[in-house]
Design an enzyme around this catalytic site. Structure first.
Site, PDB file in Angstrom:
ATOM      1  N   ASN A 213     100.958  45.706  44.895  1.00 44.77           N
ATOM      2  CA  ASN A 213     102.311  45.125  44.881  1.00 44.77           C
ATOM      3  C   ASN A 213     102.779  44.880  46.307  1.00 44.77           C
ATOM      4  OD1 ASN A 213     103.818  47.559  45.873  1.00 44.77           O
ATOM      5  ND2 ASN A 213     102.882  48.434  44.048  1.00 44.77           N
ATOM      6  N   ASP A 282     101.995  51.249  38.063  1.00 46.10           N
ATOM      7  CA  ASP A 282     102.207  51.938  36.783  1.00 46.10           C
ATOM      8  C   ASP A 282     100.901  52.084  36.010  1.00 46.10           C
ATOM      9  OD1 ASP A 282     104.982  52.333  36.999  1.00 46.10           O
ATOM     10  OD2 ASP A 282     105.304  50.197  36.611  1.00 46.10           O
ATOM     11  N   ASP A 311     102.189  60.065  36.996  1.00 41.40           N
ATOM     12  CA  ASP A 311     103.470  59.942  37.704  1.00 41.40           C
ATOM     13  C   ASP A 311     103.540  61.089  38.722  1.00 41.40           C
ATOM     14  OD1 ASP A 311     106.202  60.074  38.544  1.00 41.40           O
ATOM     15  OD2 ASP A 311     106.702  58.790  36.849  1.00 41.40           O
ATOM     16  N   ILE A 312     103.337  60.733  39.977  1.00 39.09           N
ATOM     17  CA  ILE A 312     103.222  61.752  41.044  1.00 39.09           C
ATOM     18  C   ILE A 312     104.538  62.519  41.188  1.00 39.09           C
ATOM     19  CG2 ILE A 312     102.742  62.098  43.506  1.00 39.09           C
ATOM     20  CD1 ILE A 312     101.201  59.331  43.291  1.00 39.09           C
ATOM     21  N   PHE A 332     112.641  57.488  44.547  1.00 43.55           N
ATOM     22  CA  PHE A 332     113.180  56.172  44.872  1.00 43.55           C
ATOM     23  C   PHE A 332     113.087  55.288  43.633  1.00 43.55           C
ATOM     24  CE2 PHE A 332     114.181  54.820  49.288  1.00 43.55           C
ATOM     25  CZ  PHE A 332     114.238  56.081  49.852  1.00 43.55           C
TER      26      PHE A 332
HETATM   27  O1  C5P Z   1     108.891  54.793  37.428  1.00 39.91           O
HETATM   28  P1  C5P Z   1     109.145  54.177  38.733  1.00 39.91           P
HETATM   29  O2  C5P Z   1     107.908  53.622  39.386  1.00 39.91           O
HETATM   30  O3  C5P Z   1     110.219  53.155  38.777  1.00 39.91           O
HETATM   31  O4  C5P Z   1     109.676  55.402  39.635  1.00 39.91           O
HETATM   32  C1  C5P Z   1     109.898  55.286  40.979  1.00 39.91           C
HETATM   33  C2  C5P Z   1     109.801  56.646  41.647  1.00 39.91           C
HETATM   34  O5  C5P Z   1     108.739  57.420  41.119  1.00 39.91           O
HETATM   35  C3  C5P Z   1     109.460  56.508  43.106  1.00 39.91           C
HETATM   36  O6  C5P Z   1     109.982  57.635  43.760  1.00 39.91           O
HETATM   37  C4  C5P Z   1     107.949  56.515  43.100  1.00 39.91           C
HETATM   38  O7  C5P Z   1     107.394  56.877  44.351  1.00 39.91           O
HETATM   39  C5  C5P Z   1     107.662  57.544  42.041  1.00 39.91           C
HETATM   40  N1  C5P Z   1     106.429  57.312  41.266  1.00 39.91           N
HETATM   41  C6  C5P Z   1     105.376  58.173  41.389  1.00 39.91           C
HETATM   42  N2  C5P Z   1     104.238  57.987  40.641  1.00 39.91           N
HETATM   43  C7  C5P Z   1     104.154  56.962  39.760  1.00 39.91           C
HETATM   44  C8  C5P Z   1     105.228  56.078  39.640  1.00 39.91           C
HETATM   45  C9  C5P Z   1     106.346  56.277  40.408  1.00 39.91           C
HETATM   46  O8  C5P Z   1     105.443  59.109  42.206  1.00 39.91           O
HETATM   47  N3  C5P Z   1     103.067  56.796  39.062  1.00 39.91           N
END
Ligand code: C5P
Length: 407
Positions: A213, A282, A311-312, A332
């Site tokens: 992205n 995602d 999702d980290i 964020f």
């Molecule tokens: O779900 P979304 O991507 O909108 O969430 C954004 C937040 O979650 C950001 O802080 C991003 O760094 C974190 N994130 C993450 N791992 C993912 C997706 C998002 O740490 N797989």
């Protein structure tokens, strides 16, 4: 950005090849809004002339304690009382030895000894041959200076003017400028370890293609710099971006979301703050092809199957350390519309105390941004400003939350 407006810097030069870098450093300090008074030792004149430094600093250089401009013959007192910071760059092995012993046999050593310790911070940027740097006497002197309250900056490693290779090169002018700016920032995160994710991730389809992205990583890198300025130890886990690592920040380069999670997990046990700015993909292709997927001329397009990435942020927010208040997690959200509603919902979904919203298309790749801080009780808008200014405000906000015991 004019980050040093109203700051008066004493720039001391001692004898060394690295003096050529100090000319550029002086320019950068002036461009940042500082006023600069250059002071040289006698030996410095072998490497660079006072004329050069006068032209760049717009002030006549001082070399002698008996400079006729000081009617009271107390140049060492006068110069050290009007400055906000003193930086010796380059600082030779001999000068370090003199400082360590409190010798004061020329103007520069005199003013260092005469400076009020609580009012005039002294930074030194060592520059010397690798063997001189490694010598126990130099290391002993450097340790003594640090104990005496001098900020001893690091050295870099590489080819040296003498033809040898190793530690002892002076830091680059831009790094020294950052160190000077950092000295004036409040140390609100001293003793903390801040872990930051930044940039995009890259999810391979085959050896030459992937899904990624437009995240530039600039906001995360600015936050890493601001956290380090605030006195924290900083680890920056970065997806594929072409940005310079802020000086003093430990950087771990990763590619995919799974790589990022692994790196974050390794560092999380010692971190006290996690700031997840990364735009993590995602989904990823379920199985990256080992060979390049070829067009076969039939007009058929390959069918890719995707699986969801870990999702980290949510994983860390659910960890025992976050739950018992040892790890403060900040997320964020990059949205295109309805920022407040989306940010509030995302904060709850991720299980974090603080979520920072921004408009994706208005921030990706830009040097400025606007932030919306959302917590359990309300929200705070940080209007459009440079990313480093916003990063400093965010770090100050996080520091306040941590010191008030927020979880
Ligand atoms: O779900 P979304 O991507 O909108 O969430 C954004 C937040 O979650 C950001 O802080 C991003 O760094 C974190 N994130 C993450 N791992 C993912 C997706 C998002 O740490 N797989």
């Amino acid at each position: 950005m004019k980050e040093l407006v109203s700051k008066h810097i004493l720039l001391g030069l001692t004898g060394g090849i690295a003096c050529y870098k100090s000319a550029e450093l002086c320019r950068l300090l002036i461009k940042s809004g500082a006023t600069v008074q250059v002071v040289m030792t006698q030996a410095t004149g072998q490497f660079i002339t006072p004329v050069t430094m006068q032209a760049l600093s717009h002030r006549k250089v001082y070399v002698s304690q008996w400079d006729a401009r000081e009617p009271n013959n107390m140049a060492h007192i006068n110069l050290s009382r009007e400055a906000d910071l003193c930086l010796i760059a380059p600082c030779s092995a001999d000068f370090i030895a003199k400082l360590a012993h409190g010798q004061a046999d020329d103007l520069l050593t005199l003013l260092c000894l005469a400076r009020p310790l609580d009012k005039l911070p002294l930074l030194i940027a060592p520059a010397m041959n690798v063997e001189m740097w490694k010598h126990p006497a130099t290391q002993r002197n450097v340790a003594q200076l640090a104990r005496d309250g001098t900020y001893v900056l690091g050295v870099s490693c590489g080819e040296q003017a003498c033809g040898e290779t190793g530690d002892g090169r002076m830091l680059e002018p831009a790094q020294l400028l950052d160190e000077v700016i950092a000295r004036f920032q409040p140390k609100s995160l001293a003793g903390q370890h801040v872990l930051i994710t930044a940039g995009p991730t890259y999810e391979a389809i085959d050896p030459v293609r992937g899904v990624t992205n437009l995240s530039s990583g600039k906001m995360g890198f600015a936050i890493a710099r601001a956290a380090r300025e605030a006195g924290a130890a900083v680890t920056l886990v970065a997806g594929p971006v072409s940005l310079t690592t802020p000086y003093g920040v430990q950087r771990i380069d990763v590619r995919s979301a799974e790589n990022m999670l692994e790196a974050v997990m390794q560092k999380a046990s010692t971190a006290s703050v996690l700031i997840a700015t990364a735009a993590v993909a995602d989904w990823r292709p379920m199985q990256a092809s080992e060979q390049k997927i070829k067009k076969d001329g039939s007009g058929q397009v390959p069918m890719l199957t995707f699986v969801e990435n870990p999702d980290i942020l949510a994983t860390l927010a659910q960890s025992a350390r976050a739950q018992n208040g040892e790890l403060f997690c900040v997320g964020f959200a990059a949205e295109s519309h309805d920022l407040l509603a989306h940010a509030q919902a995302k904060r709850v979904r991720k299980g974090v105390p603080l979520l920072v919203g921004n408009i994706g298309p208005a921030t990706f790749g830009q040097d400025d941004n606007a932030l919306l801080l959302v917590d359990e009780v309300g929200h705070l808008e940080l209007p459009r400003a440079s990313k480093i200014s916003l990063a400093r405000l965010l770090i100050a906000d996080i520091a306040r939350r941590i010191s008030s015991g927020a979880k």
